[in-house]
Design an enzyme around this catalytic site. Structure first.
Site, PDB file in Angstrom:
ATOM      1  CE  LYS A 163       9.702  -9.988 -14.310  1.00 30.95           C
ATOM      2  NZ  LYS A 163       9.965  -9.946 -15.718  1.00 30.95           N
ATOM      3  CE  LYS A 194     -10.865  -0.262  12.007  1.00 30.65           C
ATOM      4  NZ  LYS A 194     -10.515   0.615  10.933  1.00 30.65           N
ATOM      5  CG  ASN A 246      -0.202  -0.052   2.508  1.00 35.28           C
ATOM      6  OD1 ASN A 246       0.469   0.909   2.864  1.00 35.28           O
ATOM      7  ND2 ASN A 246      -0.286  -1.174   3.206  1.00 35.28           N
ATOM      8  CG  PHE A 252      -2.468   5.136  13.751  1.00 41.03           C
ATOM      9  CD1 PHE A 252      -1.669   4.850  14.846  1.00 41.03           C
ATOM     10  CD2 PHE A 252      -2.383   6.390  13.169  1.00 41.03           C
ATOM     11  CE1 PHE A 252      -0.801   5.802  15.365  1.00 41.03           C
ATOM     12  CE2 PHE A 252      -1.512   7.352  13.668  1.00 41.03           C
ATOM     13  CZ  PHE A 252      -0.717   7.058  14.766  1.00 41.03           C
ATOM     14  CG  ASP A 261      -6.190  -5.656   6.539  1.00 35.62           C
ATOM     15  OD1 ASP A 261      -5.794  -5.669   7.715  1.00 35.62           O
ATOM     16  OD2 ASP A 261      -6.681  -4.647   5.997  1.00 35.62           O
ATOM     17  CE  LYS A 269      -7.635  -4.015  14.639  1.00 34.44           C
ATOM     18  NZ  LYS A 269      -6.710  -3.923  13.520  1.00 34.44           N
TER      19      LYS A 269
HETATM   20  N1  CTP Z   1      -2.993  -3.496  12.237  1.00 31.03           N
HETATM   21  C1  CTP Z   1      -2.064  -4.462  12.553  1.00 31.03           C
HETATM   22  N2  CTP Z   1      -2.011  -5.622  11.838  1.00 31.03           N
HETATM   23  C2  CTP Z   1      -2.862  -5.845  10.829  1.00 31.03           C
HETATM   24  C3  CTP Z   1      -3.810  -4.876  10.494  1.00 31.03           C
HETATM   25  C4  CTP Z   1      -3.845  -3.692  11.213  1.00 31.03           C
HETATM   26  O1  CTP Z   1      -1.284  -4.246  13.482  1.00 31.03           O
HETATM   27  N3  CTP Z   1      -2.779  -6.976  10.151  1.00 31.03           N
HETATM   28  C5  CTP Z   1      -3.067  -2.259  13.040  1.00 31.03           C
HETATM   29  C6  CTP Z   1      -2.578  -1.040  12.330  1.00 31.03           C
HETATM   30  O2  CTP Z   1      -1.218  -0.778  12.593  1.00 31.03           O
HETATM   31  C7  CTP Z   1      -3.472   0.041  12.928  1.00 31.03           C
HETATM   32  C8  CTP Z   1      -4.785  -0.681  13.117  1.00 31.03           C
HETATM   33  O3  CTP Z   1      -4.422  -2.023  13.312  1.00 31.03           O
HETATM   34  O4  CTP Z   1      -3.014   0.474  14.179  1.00 31.03           O
HETATM   35  C9  CTP Z   1      -5.670  -0.531  11.928  1.00 31.03           C
HETATM   36  O5  CTP Z   1      -6.664  -1.451  12.042  1.00 31.03           O
HETATM   37  P1  CTP Z   1      -7.527  -2.017  10.808  1.00 31.03           P
HETATM   38  O6  CTP Z   1      -8.582  -2.869  11.418  1.00 31.03           O
HETATM   39  O7  CTP Z   1      -6.671  -2.615   9.765  1.00 31.03           O
HETATM   40  O8  CTP Z   1      -8.120  -0.728  10.321  1.00 31.03           O
HETATM   41  P2  CTP Z   1      -8.055  -0.029   8.957  1.00 31.03           P
HETATM   42  O9  CTP Z   1      -6.670  -0.086   8.389  1.00 31.03           O
HETATM   43  O10 CTP Z   1      -8.613   1.284   9.230  1.00 31.03           O
HETATM   44  O11 CTP Z   1      -8.928  -0.978   8.033  1.00 31.03           O
HETATM   45  P3  CTP Z   1     -10.457  -1.512   8.041  1.00 31.03           P
HETATM   46  O12 CTP Z   1     -11.300  -0.382   8.494  1.00 31.03           O
HETATM   47  O13 CTP Z   1     -10.652  -1.933   6.651  1.00 31.03           O
HETATM   48  O14 CTP Z   1     -10.532  -2.695   8.997  1.00 31.03           O
END
Ligand code: CTP
Length: 406
Positions: free
Chosen positions: A293, A342, A214, A328, A283, A346
């Site tokens: 390759k 979240k 990303n 975040f 994700d 989390k």
């Molecule tokens: N994060 C992580 N490991 C992952 C995905 C996310 O540590 N595999 C952490 C990121 O560093 C951030 C937070 O989780 O602190 C973001 O959560 P996430 O659920 O991925 O939120 P978004 O990126 O906002 O995505 P979505 O809303 O699509 O779930």
């Protein structure tokens, strides 16, 4: 790590530039000394036309530096020693010219060289004619400085030395001293605290050259790591691939994939007091990564994906309440509601929600964020990533001291 100790008297370096407000710097020096600081003064050549070095020397009982070329005896690199000695630097009054020089990183005299060389927080108290203050170029410089983490104490309104009326007078001495004191308090706010920061994107390989990733630049996480180190924390930065240099005084662990980030984070966890997960972790990852390759004719029609571990959720689940955990959330919908979801899922103490529906967010230098906790949502104005890092670390230090009952 070059940490200074809280017990020691803190040193404020007062920079005085050539404006009529220079005489008020005498009162600022006295006020800061009354508040318990050791004060040293650096003057520009122009400032010495308004107030003599002897005045400040008498007030501070310290040598007053005015030139790059007249060293203190035994000190051949004066600008560096001054820069390192200072816990906080304040420039008051700061003329439009010096403001512009600092904004552009120029260093053509002792004061601007010291400001460029210092790692201490810098407070600027501009004073100038109202038209000079209102000029868009000056306002642009002020914005640029604030975005980079400089504290600008805006000038007050009133009658100016030139006869004009408007804003441009040096702010009240007490207000400038308050800003200095706030910075001085922050300086050691995380002394000895072990902070783990995740930053940047992760790259999930499809083959030897292709990946799923990303656009995260890592700037926010790096700014947080650097600022935490500046406040005395022992910082470990686990970074996905970025183009950024390692921040000073930070232990950097470079990783590529989410799985590597998770392993590095779990290894660091036992020696961690604060976690700040700013990484934009992918994700998902391809279920299989091809060796070498792939030729274009051999590219699969579809790539089967599997879920990556959630680094933050795993760390949150390990938290027995003794750690502070910050996540975040990049949102395009209702940021507060999503951040709260979240926060609970989390097990975070705070979630930094940012709205990525507009042009701000990934790769930009400024951002608009909301600090969301279980009980509050605090919306901050648009600000630079460095300034966001400072605000965030203020909250983290507060949550931590509440938790420790200090
Ligand atoms: N994060 C992580 N490991 C992952 C995905 C996310 O540590 N595999 C952490 C990121 O560093 C951030 C937070 O989780 O602190 C973001 O959560 P996430 O659920 O991925 O939120 P978004 O990126 O906002 O995505 P979505 O809303 O699509 O779930």
């Amino acid at each position: 790590m070059a940490t200074k100790h809280t017990a020691k008297q803190q040193t404020v370096l007062v920079g005085v530039t050539g404006g009529i407000g220079a005489y008020k710097a005498c009162e600022l020096v006295r006020t800061l000394m009354r508040r318990g600081f050791r004060v040293k003064v650096v003057m520009t050549e122009a400032a010495t036309r308004f107030v003599t070095p002897l005045t400040f020397r008498t007030l501070t009982r310290e040598p007053v530096a005015t030139s790059l070329w007249a060293d203190e005896p035994g000190d051949p690199v004066h600008h560096i020693s001054l820069a390192q000695e200072a816990d906080v630097v304040v420039v008051a009054p700061c003329t439009a010219n010096v403001l512009a020089k600092i904004a552009h990183g120029r260093a053509d005299d002792l004061l601007t060289t010291t400001v460029l060389a210092t790692e201490a927080p810098v407070v600027l108290a501009p004073a100038m004619n109202v038209h000079m203050w209102r000029k868009d170029i000056t306002q642009h410089n002020v914005e640029a400085l604030r975005a980079r983490g400089f504290v600008v104490v805006a000038p007050a309104s009133g009658e100016l030395a030139c006869g004009d009326v408007g804003e441009g007078r040096l702010a009240a001495v007490e207000d400038i001293a308050d800003a200095v004191e706030a910075e001085a308090r922050r300086v050691h706010g995380l002394a000895g605290v072990r902070v783990l920061v995740t930053a940047g994107p992760t790259y999930e390989p499809i083959d030897a050259v292709r990946f799923i990733g990303n656009r995260s630049s890592g700037k926010t996480g790096y700014a947080i790591a650097e600022e935490a180190a500046r406040r005395g924390a022992e910082v470990t930065l686990i970074s996905g691939p970025t183009a950024l240099p390692d921040p000073f005084e930070v232990r950097v662990v470079r990783v590529t994939t989410a799985a590597e980030m998770r392993d590095a984070a779990l290894t660091a966890w036992p020696d961690t007091d604060v976690v700040i997960a700013s990484a934009a972790v992918s994700d998902v990852r391809p279920a299989r990564a091809y060796v070498g390759k792939l030729k274009k004719d051999a590219l699969p029609e579809a790539i089967e994906l599997e879920r990556n571990p959630d680094v933050l959720a795993e760390l949150g689940a390990l938290n027995d309440g003794s750690r502070v955990v910050v996540g975040f959330a990049a949102e395009t919908g209702d940021p507060v509601a999503e951040a709260r979801r979240k926060l609970a899922a989390k097990r975070c103490d705070l979630v930094v929600a940012n709205d990525v529906s507009g042009e701000l967010g990934f790769g930009t230098d400024a951002n608009r964020v909301i600090f969301v906790t279980a009980t509050a949502a605090e919306e901050l104005p648009v600000m630079g990533k460095r300034a966001i890092a400072r605000e965030l670390l203020d909250r983290v230090a507060r949550i931590r001291s509440e938790r420790l009952g200090t």
